[in-house]
Design a protein around this motif. Structure first.
Motif, PDB file in Angstrom:
ATOM      1  N   ILE A 104       0.839  -1.206   0.000  1.00 13.32           N
ATOM      2  CA  ILE A 104       0.000   0.000   0.000  1.00 13.32           C
ATOM      3  C   ILE A 104       0.878   1.262   0.000  1.00 13.32           C
ATOM      4  O   ILE A 104       0.596   2.225  -0.714  1.00 13.32           O
ATOM      5  CB  ILE A 104      -0.994  -0.027   1.190  1.00 13.32           C
ATOM      6  N   HIS A 105       1.951   1.195   0.716  1.00 13.19           N
ATOM      7  CA  HIS A 105       2.876   2.325   0.753  1.00 13.19           C
ATOM      8  C   HIS A 105       3.395   2.628  -0.653  1.00 13.19           C
ATOM      9  O   HIS A 105       3.459   3.772  -1.103  1.00 13.19           O
ATOM     10  CB  HIS A 105       4.042   1.993   1.696  1.00 13.19           C
ATOM     11  N   PHE A 106       3.745   1.587  -1.368  1.00 17.20           N
ATOM     12  CA  PHE A 106       4.226   1.744  -2.744  1.00 17.20           C
ATOM     13  C   PHE A 106       3.126   2.341  -3.626  1.00 17.20           C
ATOM     14  O   PHE A 106       3.378   3.216  -4.452  1.00 17.20           O
ATOM     15  CB  PHE A 106       4.671   0.380  -3.294  1.00 17.20           C
ATOM     16  N   LEU A 107       1.921   1.872  -3.422  1.00 13.15           N
ATOM     17  CA  LEU A 107       0.822   2.283  -4.299  1.00 13.15           C
ATOM     18  C   LEU A 107       0.395   3.740  -4.078  1.00 13.15           C
ATOM     19  O   LEU A 107      -0.019   4.412  -5.017  1.00 13.15           O
ATOM     20  CB  LEU A 107      -0.389   1.353  -4.120  1.00 13.15           C
ATOM     21  N   VAL A 108       0.501   4.192  -2.854  1.00 16.56           N
ATOM     22  CA  VAL A 108       0.044   5.563  -2.610  1.00 16.56           C
ATOM     23  C   VAL A 108       1.146   6.601  -2.836  1.00 16.56           C
ATOM     24  O   VAL A 108       0.870   7.787  -2.953  1.00 16.56           O
ATOM     25  CB  VAL A 108      -0.564   5.746  -1.183  1.00 16.56           C
ATOM     26  N   ALA A 109       2.394   6.104  -2.918  1.00 18.52           N
ATOM     27  CA  ALA A 109       3.504   7.053  -3.107  1.00 18.52           C
ATOM     28  C   ALA A 109       3.486   7.606  -4.523  1.00 18.52           C
ATOM     29  O   ALA A 109       3.007   6.962  -5.456  1.00 18.52           O
ATOM     30  CB  ALA A 109       4.821   6.337  -2.850  1.00 18.52           C
ATOM     31  N   ASN A 110       4.028   8.816  -4.699  1.00 23.26           N
ATOM     32  CA  ASN A 110       4.134   9.381  -6.054  1.00 23.26           C
ATOM     33  C   ASN A 110       5.197   8.629  -6.832  1.00 23.26           C
ATOM     34  O   ASN A 110       6.250   8.300  -6.285  1.00 23.26           O
ATOM     35  CB  ASN A 110       4.519  10.856  -5.982  1.00 23.26           C
ATOM     36  N   SER A 111       4.931   8.398  -8.115  1.00 20.69           N
ATOM     37  CA  SER A 111       5.935   7.702  -8.926  1.00 20.69           C
ATOM     38  C   SER A 111       7.021   8.685  -9.326  1.00 20.69           C
ATOM     39  O   SER A 111       6.752   9.867  -9.527  1.00 20.69           O
ATOM     40  CB  SER A 111       5.324   7.147 -10.201  1.00 20.69           C
ATOM     41  N   ASP A 112       8.233   8.169  -9.459  1.00 18.45           N
ATOM     42  CA  ASP A 112       9.331   9.020  -9.901  1.00 18.45           C
ATOM     43  C   ASP A 112       9.160   9.388 -11.371  1.00 18.45           C
ATOM     44  O   ASP A 112       9.426  10.485 -11.801  1.00 18.45           O
ATOM     45  CB  ASP A 112      10.679   8.282  -9.744  1.00 18.45           C
ATOM     46  N   ASN A 113       8.718   8.394 -12.115  1.00 18.23           N
ATOM     47  CA  ASN A 113       8.595   8.598 -13.551  1.00 18.23           C
ATOM     48  C   ASN A 113       7.138   8.536 -13.972  1.00 18.23           C
ATOM     49  O   ASN A 113       6.535   7.483 -14.009  1.00 18.23           O
ATOM     50  CB  ASN A 113       9.395   7.503 -14.285  1.00 18.23           C
ATOM     51  N   ASP A 114       6.593   9.703 -14.279  1.00 15.36           N
ATOM     52  CA  ASP A 114       5.170   9.769 -14.577  1.00 15.36           C
ATOM     53  C   ASP A 114       4.782   9.103 -15.881  1.00 15.36           C
ATOM     54  O   ASP A 114       3.624   8.812 -16.117  1.00 15.36           O
ATOM     55  CB  ASP A 114       4.717  11.226 -14.590  1.00 15.36           C
ATOM     56  N   ASN A 115       5.782   8.912 -16.767  1.00 13.49           N
ATOM     57  CA  ASN A 115       5.429   8.339 -18.065  1.00 13.49           C
ATOM     58  C   ASN A 115       5.571   6.833 -18.125  1.00 13.49           C
ATOM     59  O   ASN A 115       5.384   6.236 -19.163  1.00 13.49           O
ATOM     60  CB  ASN A 115       6.266   8.976 -19.175  1.00 13.49           C
ATOM     61  N   GLN A 116       5.942   6.261 -17.032  1.00 13.81           N
ATOM     62  CA  GLN A 116       6.081   4.807 -17.050  1.00 13.81           C
ATOM     63  C   GLN A 116       5.200   4.204 -15.969  1.00 13.81           C
ATOM     64  O   GLN A 116       5.172   4.717 -14.848  1.00 13.81           O
ATOM     65  CB  GLN A 116       7.540   4.443 -16.804  1.00 13.81           C
ATOM     66  N   VAL A 117       4.515   3.127 -16.355  1.00 14.94           N
ATOM     67  CA  VAL A 117       3.621   2.522 -15.376  1.00 14.94           C
ATOM     68  C   VAL A 117       4.434   1.872 -14.245  1.00 14.94           C
ATOM     69  O   VAL A 117       5.452   1.237 -14.486  1.00 14.94           O
ATOM     70  CB  VAL A 117       2.666   1.521 -16.080  1.00 14.94           C
ATOM     71  N   SER A 118       4.004   2.080 -13.003  1.00 13.58           N
ATOM     72  CA  SER A 118       4.731   1.509 -11.867  1.00 13.58           C
ATOM     73  C   SER A 118       4.157   0.145 -11.510  1.00 13.58           C
ATOM     74  O   SER A 118       2.947   0.018 -11.305  1.00 13.58           O
ATOM     75  CB  SER A 118       4.589   2.396 -10.636  1.00 13.58           C
ATOM     76  N   ILE A 119       5.044  -0.815 -11.467  1.00  8.47           N
ATOM     77  CA  ILE A 119       4.572  -2.200 -11.213  1.00  8.47           C
ATOM     78  C   ILE A 119       5.202  -2.732  -9.941  1.00  8.47           C
ATOM     79  O   ILE A 119       6.418  -2.655  -9.752  1.00  8.47           O
ATOM     80  CB  ILE A 119       4.963  -3.124 -12.383  1.00  8.47           C
ATOM     81  N   ILE A 120       4.373  -3.309  -9.083  1.00 10.47           N
ATOM     82  CA  ILE A 120       4.927  -4.044  -7.942  1.00 10.47           C
ATOM     83  C   ILE A 120       4.583  -5.523  -8.135  1.00 10.47           C
ATOM     84  O   ILE A 120       3.429  -5.873  -8.404  1.00 10.47           O
ATOM     85  CB  ILE A 120       4.426  -3.510  -6.585  1.00 10.47           C
ATOM     86  N   SER A 121       5.596  -6.363  -8.077  1.00  7.71           N
ATOM     87  CA  SER A 121       5.349  -7.798  -8.288  1.00  7.71           C
ATOM     88  C   SER A 121       5.419  -8.547  -6.971  1.00  7.71           C
ATOM     89  O   SER A 121       6.351  -8.377  -6.198  1.00  7.71           O
ATOM     90  CB  SER A 121       6.391  -8.393  -9.237  1.00  7.71           C
ATOM     91  N   ILE A 122       4.402  -9.373  -6.732  1.00  6.02           N
ATOM     92  CA  ILE A 122       4.420 -10.251  -5.558  1.00  6.02           C
ATOM     93  C   ILE A 122       4.893 -11.606  -6.057  1.00  6.02           C
ATOM     94  O   ILE A 122       4.262 -12.221  -6.921  1.00  6.02           O
ATOM     95  CB  ILE A 122       3.021 -10.385  -4.922  1.00  6.02           C
ATOM     96  N   LEU A 123       6.020 -12.022  -5.531  1.00  4.89           N
ATOM     97  CA  LEU A 123       6.641 -13.253  -6.010  1.00  4.89           C
ATOM     98  C   LEU A 123       6.598 -14.312  -4.909  1.00  4.89           C
ATOM     99  O   LEU A 123       6.850 -14.021  -3.746  1.00  4.89           O
ATOM    100  CB  LEU A 123       8.100 -12.911  -6.353  1.00  4.89           C
ATOM    101  N   GLY A 124       6.298 -15.535  -5.261  1.00 10.70           N
ATOM    102  CA  GLY A 124       6.288 -16.577  -4.229  1.00 10.70           C
ATOM    103  C   GLY A 124       5.834 -17.917  -4.773  1.00 10.70           C
ATOM    104  O   GLY A 124       5.267 -18.005  -5.870  1.00 10.70           O
TER     105      GLY A 124
END
Ligand code: ATP
Ligand code: MG
Length: 524
Positions: free
Chosen positions: A166-186
């Motif tokens: 959630i912290h990642f999702l609510v934070a502002n992205s550094d690069n506005d032109n690129q989609v920000s992806i968080i991957s859950i791996l397991g």
């Protein structure tokens, strides 16, 4: 839903019942009937039927038993084909021409089949296959049919992981032109989808994002189909007019138009997209899929779940969250909830001790903890718990490593009629969404609910079987409702592997209208 007939090892017993019925019918086709052979066939099949459950259990540790079951399945299909041929011929012959086939059938293939089946029946003693007590009714009556729908109160741990995402999702992205992806791996069954669901449903996400979408990706990756699902999911989130948008999104197969619509839908909006269970490593395809998300000023975030680290990197993940095992205390709580089912643990000190060892063996994997907890729900004696603890399912041959051994144990604890209904589901491709009523009808059409005509109708029984498969998490309700607010069901990928494994080597799969993976011996 177009389903193909599928028969496998777990069905043999019900196939036998049908053969008995049809053998009895051949009595009326006098030219084809040889009383002595038919009687011997019935006796042979009955003696094999008695050890089928035991064979099914032992096949996983003993390759000879597995081969015996495969051979048996092959012979049974030959016999079914012969019976088909007889009934077709007998019907055609009515009042018309006697075909040469009748004499041929009577003399030779029947006897050859009988000999082969007698040979297999003789082997059951060498393989030490035993009759099982009539456990079906007993087990079935003791099973709980309560549904275990995923709700937050039944989720243990994962607090920090959830907050990190959630912290990642609510934070502002550094690069506005690129989609920000968080991957859950397991690992499979570690709780990736569950964690993504927790985040997706969190109230902060509704405040943060104007629109949200969830797409089940699974192994079969189809660019157009996935774009359609994503578009529909976003659009129906916005307006709740699911039927209208469903038609619009799924009628159109032109990727460019779909992507344009998607881009329009996203323009100027803060959006959240979950791509659940990604397997494909085709970088070009992903780049293509994500085009509408990175065009213009991107104000969205994407959550990906995958078992494969390489996938996460190919997707261009901004952040990677490696989902580890549950902590010890959470593992214990999760196990206790199902295994003790509201009973007070301290009143069972002997079981508590064994339970702790079982939990240790599960290695913090939620799926394993949940599955074993459910199995033990109905067992209260120390010896039964020790049996589960000491069972050898944990050390399976490498060839079966893809199939979760713990789930197999869960399968083996099912009454054989439920087993057959479950094995039938091997026809579904991974990630396939199915409807409860339709599946029950398919079971009925295949005669899988027939022999239980006690107090229930076939439909009621199918309902009970289905609910039981939901309660042990073999079937899971889809995250998003489909059009008309209906929920569909899916099988966990590991569960799907299990269904394919237990349905034996003969199986068909539905893949659109194509039938794939048809092994050599498959009949029908
Ligand atoms: N923290 C948890 N507490 C309780 N139950 C959980 C938890 N995490 C997962 N589960 C349960 O464990 C099972 C497997 O979880 P889930 O489907 O999320 O695994 P997964 O990692 O997505 O697996 P796969 O890689 O096969 O998609 C589900 O029945 C889920 O309800
Ligand atoms: Mg998952």
């Amino acid at each position: 839903m177009a389903a193909q007939h599928s028969v496998g090892g777990a069905f043999l017993s019900s196939v036998f019942q049908e053969i008995h019925r049809r053998l009895a019918l051949t009595r009326y086709y006098r030219n084809y009937y040889d009383e002595e052979v038919a009687k011997k066939l019935e006796i042979t099949l009955s003696s094999i039927n008695e050890v089928l459950d035991d064979a099914e259990t032992k096949q996983y540790q003993n390759p000879d038993v597995k081969k015996w079951l495969d051979d048996l399945q092959h012979e049974v299909y030959e016999l079914e084909q012969l019976l088909d041929l007889i009934s077709t011929d007998a019907l055609q012959r009515k009042g018309t021409v006697q075909r040469f086939v009748s004499g041929f059938i009577k003399r030779s293939p029947y006897k050859v089949l009988l000999q082969r089946l007698q040979f297999l029946a003789g082997q059951k003693d060498i393989l030490r296959l035993q009759k099982e007590a009539t456990r079906d009714n007993h087990v079935w009556e003791n099973l709980s049919t309560t549904r275990s729908l995923v709700d937050e109160s039944s989720i243990y741990g994962r607090y920090h992981e959830k907050e990190e995402i959630i912290h990642f999702l609510v934070a502002n992205s550094d690069n506005d032109n690129q989609v920000s992806i968080i991957s859950i791996l397991g690992l499979g069954g570690m709780g990736k989808t569950t964690l993504a669901q927790l985040v997706f449903n969190d109230h902060r996400m509704t405040e943060q994002f104007e629109i949200k979408a969830w797409a089940d990706v699974s192994e079969s990756f189809d660019l157009v189909g996935l774009t359609q699902s994503i578009l529909w999911s976003f659009q129906s989130f916005q307006s709740h007019n699911e039927d209208f948008f469903f038609e619009q999104a799924f009628h159109n197969e032109d990727l460019e138009i779909l992507q344009h619509q998607l881009q329009q839908c996203l323009t100027g909006k803060r959006y959240l997209l979950v791509l659940d269970d990604i397997w494909s490593k085709d970088g070009n395809m992903w780049e293509h899929l994500l085009l509408p998300f990175s065009r213009g000023s991107s104000r969205g975030k994407v959550i990906v779940t995958t078992r494969d680290k390489e996938v996460a990197s190919i997707m261009g993940s901004t952040r990677l969250l490696h989902l580890k095992q549950l902590e010890e205390s959470d593992s214990w709580s999760l196990f206790v909830k199902d295994a003790f089912l509201g009973r007070n643990v301290v009143e069972y000190p002997n079981l508590e001790l064994i339970g702790k060892k079982i939990v240790e063996k599960c290695g913090g994997m939620p799926l394993a903890l949940k599955t074993l907890g459910i199995i033990l729900q109905t067992k209260l004696s120390q010896s039964e718990w020790v049996e589960i603890l000491e069972t050898d399912w944990w050390h399976l041959p490498k060839s079966n490593s893809n199939i979760n051994s713990i789930l197999r144990l869960s399968y083996l604890n099912l009454p054989s009629n439920v087993k057959r209904c479950f094995a039938y589901c091997s026809i579904f491709p991974k990630g396939y969404e199915f409807d409860k009523g339709e599946l029950i009808k398919l079971w009925m059409a295949d005669g899988l609910l027939k022999c239980w005509g006690r107090h229930n109708s076939e439909e009621e029984l199918g309902n009970e079987f289905f609910n039981h498969l939901v309660s042990i998490s073999f079937f899971q309700q889809s995250v998003m409702p489909t059009r008309a607010g209906k929920y569909y069901f899916i099988m966990h990928n590991i569960v799907n592997d299990l269904a394919k494994s237990v349905s034996g080597e003969s199986r068909l799969r539905i893949e659109g209208d194509n039938v794939q993976d048809i092994p050599e011996r498959t009949r029908h």
